[in-house]
Design a protein around this motif. Structure first.
Motif, PDB file in Angstrom:
ATOM      1  N   LEU A  24       0.836  -1.205   0.000  1.00  0.00           N
ATOM      2  CA  LEU A  24       0.000   0.000   0.000  1.00  0.00           C
ATOM      3  C   LEU A  24       0.872   1.257   0.000  1.00  0.00           C
ATOM      4  O   LEU A  24       1.779   1.392   0.829  1.00  0.00           O
ATOM      5  CB  LEU A  24      -0.889   0.003   1.254  1.00  0.00           C
ATOM      6  CG  LEU A  24      -1.654   1.301   1.540  1.00  0.00           C
ATOM      7  CD1 LEU A  24      -2.812   1.485   0.568  1.00  0.00           C
ATOM      8  CD2 LEU A  24      -2.170   1.317   2.976  1.00  0.00           C
ATOM      9  N   ASP A  25       0.602   2.151  -0.924  1.00  0.00           N
ATOM     10  CA  ASP A  25       1.250   3.464  -0.888  1.00  0.00           C
ATOM     11  C   ASP A  25       0.216   4.486  -1.344  1.00  0.00           C
ATOM     12  O   ASP A  25      -0.538   4.227  -2.293  1.00  0.00           O
ATOM     13  CB  ASP A  25       2.481   3.504  -1.801  1.00  0.00           C
ATOM     14  CG  ASP A  25       3.427   4.633  -1.412  1.00  0.00           C
ATOM     15  OD1 ASP A  25       4.553   4.352  -0.971  1.00  0.00           O
ATOM     16  OD2 ASP A  25       3.012   5.811  -1.529  1.00  0.00           O
ATOM     17  N   LEU A  26       0.170   5.631  -0.657  1.00  0.00           N
ATOM     18  CA  LEU A  26      -0.842   6.633  -1.015  1.00  0.00           C
ATOM     19  C   LEU A  26      -0.466   7.385  -2.288  1.00  0.00           C
ATOM     20  O   LEU A  26      -1.308   8.060  -2.874  1.00  0.00           O
ATOM     21  CB  LEU A  26      -1.024   7.628   0.144  1.00  0.00           C
ATOM     22  CG  LEU A  26      -1.531   7.021   1.458  1.00  0.00           C
ATOM     23  CD1 LEU A  26      -1.788   8.123   2.475  1.00  0.00           C
ATOM     24  CD2 LEU A  26      -2.790   6.185   1.247  1.00  0.00           C
ATOM     25  N   ASN A  27       0.767   7.259  -2.702  1.00  0.00           N
ATOM     26  CA  ASN A  27       1.231   7.953  -3.905  1.00  0.00           C
ATOM     27  C   ASN A  27       0.806   7.154  -5.151  1.00  0.00           C
ATOM     28  O   ASN A  27       1.382   6.112  -5.469  1.00  0.00           O
ATOM     29  CB  ASN A  27       2.757   8.090  -3.827  1.00  0.00           C
ATOM     30  CG  ASN A  27       3.328   8.847  -5.000  1.00  0.00           C
ATOM     31  OD1 ASN A  27       2.774   8.846  -6.092  1.00  0.00           O
ATOM     32  ND2 ASN A  27       4.447   9.502  -4.760  1.00  0.00           N
ATOM     33  N   GLU A  28      -0.229   7.688  -5.826  1.00  0.00           N
ATOM     34  CA  GLU A  28      -0.833   6.939  -6.926  1.00  0.00           C
ATOM     35  C   GLU A  28       0.144   6.727  -8.083  1.00  0.00           C
ATOM     36  O   GLU A  28       0.173   5.655  -8.697  1.00  0.00           O
ATOM     37  CB  GLU A  28      -2.071   7.692  -7.414  1.00  0.00           C
ATOM     38  CG  GLU A  28      -3.052   6.784  -8.092  1.00  0.00           C
ATOM     39  CD  GLU A  28      -4.315   7.537  -8.526  1.00  0.00           C
ATOM     40  OE1 GLU A  28      -4.599   8.598  -7.944  1.00  0.00           O
ATOM     41  OE2 GLU A  28      -4.980   7.033  -9.444  1.00  0.00           O
ATOM     42  N   ASN A  58      -3.443   1.681  -3.720  1.00  0.00           N
ATOM     43  CA  ASN A  58      -3.477   2.905  -2.907  1.00  0.00           C
ATOM     44  C   ASN A  58      -4.764   2.947  -2.082  1.00  0.00           C
ATOM     45  O   ASN A  58      -5.122   3.987  -1.539  1.00  0.00           O
ATOM     46  CB  ASN A  58      -3.307   4.150  -3.784  1.00  0.00           C
ATOM     47  CG  ASN A  58      -4.415   4.304  -4.792  1.00  0.00           C
ATOM     48  OD1 ASN A  58      -5.230   3.397  -4.963  1.00  0.00           O
ATOM     49  ND2 ASN A  58      -4.460   5.448  -5.463  1.00  0.00           N
ATOM     50  N   GLN A  59      -5.438   1.802  -2.003  1.00  0.00           N
ATOM     51  CA  GLN A  59      -6.699   1.697  -1.243  1.00  0.00           C
ATOM     52  C   GLN A  59      -6.426   1.094   0.139  1.00  0.00           C
ATOM     53  O   GLN A  59      -6.115  -0.092   0.259  1.00  0.00           O
ATOM     54  CB  GLN A  59      -7.698   0.807  -2.001  1.00  0.00           C
ATOM     55  CG  GLN A  59      -8.039   1.293  -3.404  1.00  0.00           C
ATOM     56  CD  GLN A  59      -8.675   2.671  -3.378  1.00  0.00           C
ATOM     57  OE1 GLN A  59      -9.592   2.931  -2.585  1.00  0.00           O
ATOM     58  NE2 GLN A  59      -8.171   3.578  -4.197  1.00  0.00           N
ATOM     59  N   SER A  60      -6.544   1.929   1.184  1.00  0.00           N
ATOM     60  CA  SER A  60      -6.169   1.457   2.516  1.00  0.00           C
ATOM     61  C   SER A  60      -7.074   0.328   3.021  1.00  0.00           C
ATOM     62  O   SER A  60      -6.660  -0.456   3.883  1.00  0.00           O
ATOM     63  CB  SER A  60      -6.152   2.621   3.497  1.00  0.00           C
ATOM     64  OG  SER A  60      -7.304   3.393   3.354  1.00  0.00           O
ATOM     65  N   LEU A  94      -4.620   5.295   9.728  1.00  0.00           N
ATOM     66  CA  LEU A  94      -5.084   4.525   8.568  1.00  0.00           C
ATOM     67  C   LEU A  94      -5.031   3.014   8.864  1.00  0.00           C
ATOM     68  O   LEU A  94      -5.954   2.265   8.517  1.00  0.00           O
ATOM     69  CB  LEU A  94      -4.172   4.920   7.418  1.00  0.00           C
ATOM     70  CG  LEU A  94      -4.260   4.385   6.043  1.00  0.00           C
ATOM     71  CD1 LEU A  94      -3.884   5.520   5.104  1.00  0.00           C
ATOM     72  CD2 LEU A  94      -3.283   3.275   5.905  1.00  0.00           C
TER      73      LEU A  94
END
Ligand SMILES: NC(=O)c1ccc[n+]([C@@H]2O[C@H](COP(=O)([O-])OP(=O)(O)OC[C@H]3O[C@@H](n4cnc5c(N)ncnc54)[C@H](O)[C@@H]3O)[C@@H](O)[C@H]2O)c1
Length: 415
Positions: A24-28, A58-60, A94
């Protein structure tokens, strides 16, 4: 895995050989790049990435499927040199919002002793409504990976592991033990402290070498030669002087000094080293400018090569090259640069200089090598010598053979 950067991605790749891994990474844009098979940091080659079976997202909410969560998000400092825990707190929230019963959460981010249990744990408990100890467990395992280092790879580095209780410690040791040797720390705070002192020790040793190099310059002896001689003693540690940039060695000491001050202890020794290392870019720029002035060059043109924070690494965060360039400009120099690992836009935006390849370089007064990337080492002094007249070469790491400097009017400087 939460956070797929220099730390998280190599770990996800290694764990994916034994376990089913969600990355998981928030950076698309990073996620899109991984999905296309490319690591934007270029720490993991396309071939290795292609072989790794990782579900990038990027979906927690995907974290709900995980029974073991590792958090490797940045832990920078703010403008007042204090720990900036915003990202690690946000990641904790998160994780908490998507936590399933029975999960073990392990932090890898470098922090001061107490952050995992006293700051992250309550955030996860609040966001999840689940009690730590009975409904989920917490651990800490610091990362020692050294970007750009192809020898000490993640599977060869001993991993310090810790857990809130014996059972958690054994589970954490089993996961990391699947790819490397582990050292079981007695508790989480010990493991947190171990990581931070590894970097403090490096920082202080480099500061000591920087101070010695300033003394030796006045004595007109070469630091490199002194170190070579002293290194013949069995217990001498051959550290080298240099610029301490990046987001680990120059940052992590402030995590412990912050906590020490909270506990009413003044960490004078650690901060003295920090202060000298932070001041080195100005010292470097002044040495170059002073030497040029001695030669009668008041408004020099200076060419700076190797701008990332260390050799053969693309990471330019907190690179001290930026401070050297600013100090040179403040002294009236026109500065141009080159870094074979960075593109023109990044160099212009981050360092405020034009990127010019040495073959396109015309006359210059000073030639400065900061991070000596492989490609920079390949450029021999013969390629540039006729472009410097009556000028200065500043070779921070001493990669140029001084015997190659044939022209008498060139002054060679190093630390
Ligand atoms: N880079 C190193 O050499 C190194 C070595 C040892 C330890 N560390 C420590 O490891 C930690 C991570 O460092 P790094 O170099 O891998 O950082 P990095 O910036 O390369 O990567 C961190 C990643 O986390 C992502 N991220 C941030 N917040 C997130 C969130 N809430 N959810 C999901 N993703 C999130 C970012 O998009 C980024 O891709 C830091 O504490 C650092 O001090 C780094």
């Amino acid at each position: 895995m939460v956070g797929l950067g220099y730390v998280g991605l190599p770990l996800a790749v290694e764990l994916s050989k034994q376990y089913s891994v969600i990355g998981l990474d928030l950076n698309e844009s990073k996620i899109n790049s991984f999905k296309k098979g490319h690591d934007p940091n270029e720490e993991i080659s396309d071939e290795v990435l292609a072989r790794a079976s990782i579900d990038y997202t990027n979906q927690s909410a995907e974290l709900k499927k995980c029974s073991f969560i590792i958090v490797a998000v940045p832990t920078p400092i703010d403008n007042d040199l204090k720990p900036d825990l915003l990202l690690v707190k946000a990641a904790s929230k998160l994780v908490g919002e998507n936590l399933s019963q029975g999960t073990i959460v392990v932090f890898e981010s470098t922090v001061y002793p107490g952050v995992t249990e006293d700051i992250c744990q309550p955030i996860i408990e609040q966001a999840s409504g689940l009690k730590c100890g009975s409904e989920w467990k917490i651990g800490y395992s610091p990362e020692r990976v050294n970007p750009g280092d192809k020898k000490h790879t993640i599977d060869k580095i001993v991993k310090v592991v810790s857990g809130m209780d014996k059972e958690t410690l054994e589970s954490v040791a089993e996961v990391y033990g699947s790819f490397t040797n582990v050292h079981k720390a007695p508790n989480i705070k010990t493991a947190e402290a171990a990581k931070v002192i590894e970097n403090i020790q490096r920082d202080l040793n480099i500061a000591l070498m920087n101070e010695l190099s300033l003394i030796f310059e006045k004595l007109e002896i070469k630091t490199k030669d002194v170190i070579a001689a002293a290194s013949t003693k069995w217990n001498f540690h051959p550290y080298r002087p240099g610029l301490v940039g990046g987001h680990c060695i120059g940052v992590d000491p402030y995590y412990l000094t912050f906590r020490a001050k909270e506990l009413d202890y003044d960490p004078e020794v650690i901060l003295a080293g920090r202060s000298l290392n932070d001041h080195m870019p100005i010292i470097v720029a002044n040495r170059i400018i002073d030497k040029l002035k001695e030669k009668g060059i008041e408004k020099p043109k200076v060419y700076v090569m190797g701008l990332t924070f260390k050799e053969d690494v693309k990471d330019f965060r907190n690179s001290k090259a930026k401070d050297v360039i600013e100090a040179l400009k403040k002294s009236g120099a026109t500065v141009i640069g080159w870094d074979p690992l960075l593109d023109d836009d990044t160099i212009e935006k981050e360092f405020g200089v034009r990127n010019i390849h040495p073959k396109d370089l015309h006359n210059t007064d000073a030639y400065v090598i900061l991070a000596p990337h492989n490609e920079i080492r390949k450029i021999t002094i013969h390629d540039i010598i006729d472009k410097i007249h009556n000028g200065v070469i500043f070779d921070l790491a001493g990669v140029i053979k001084q015997s190659d400097i044939l022209a008498n009017d060139i002054t060679y400087l190093t630390l």
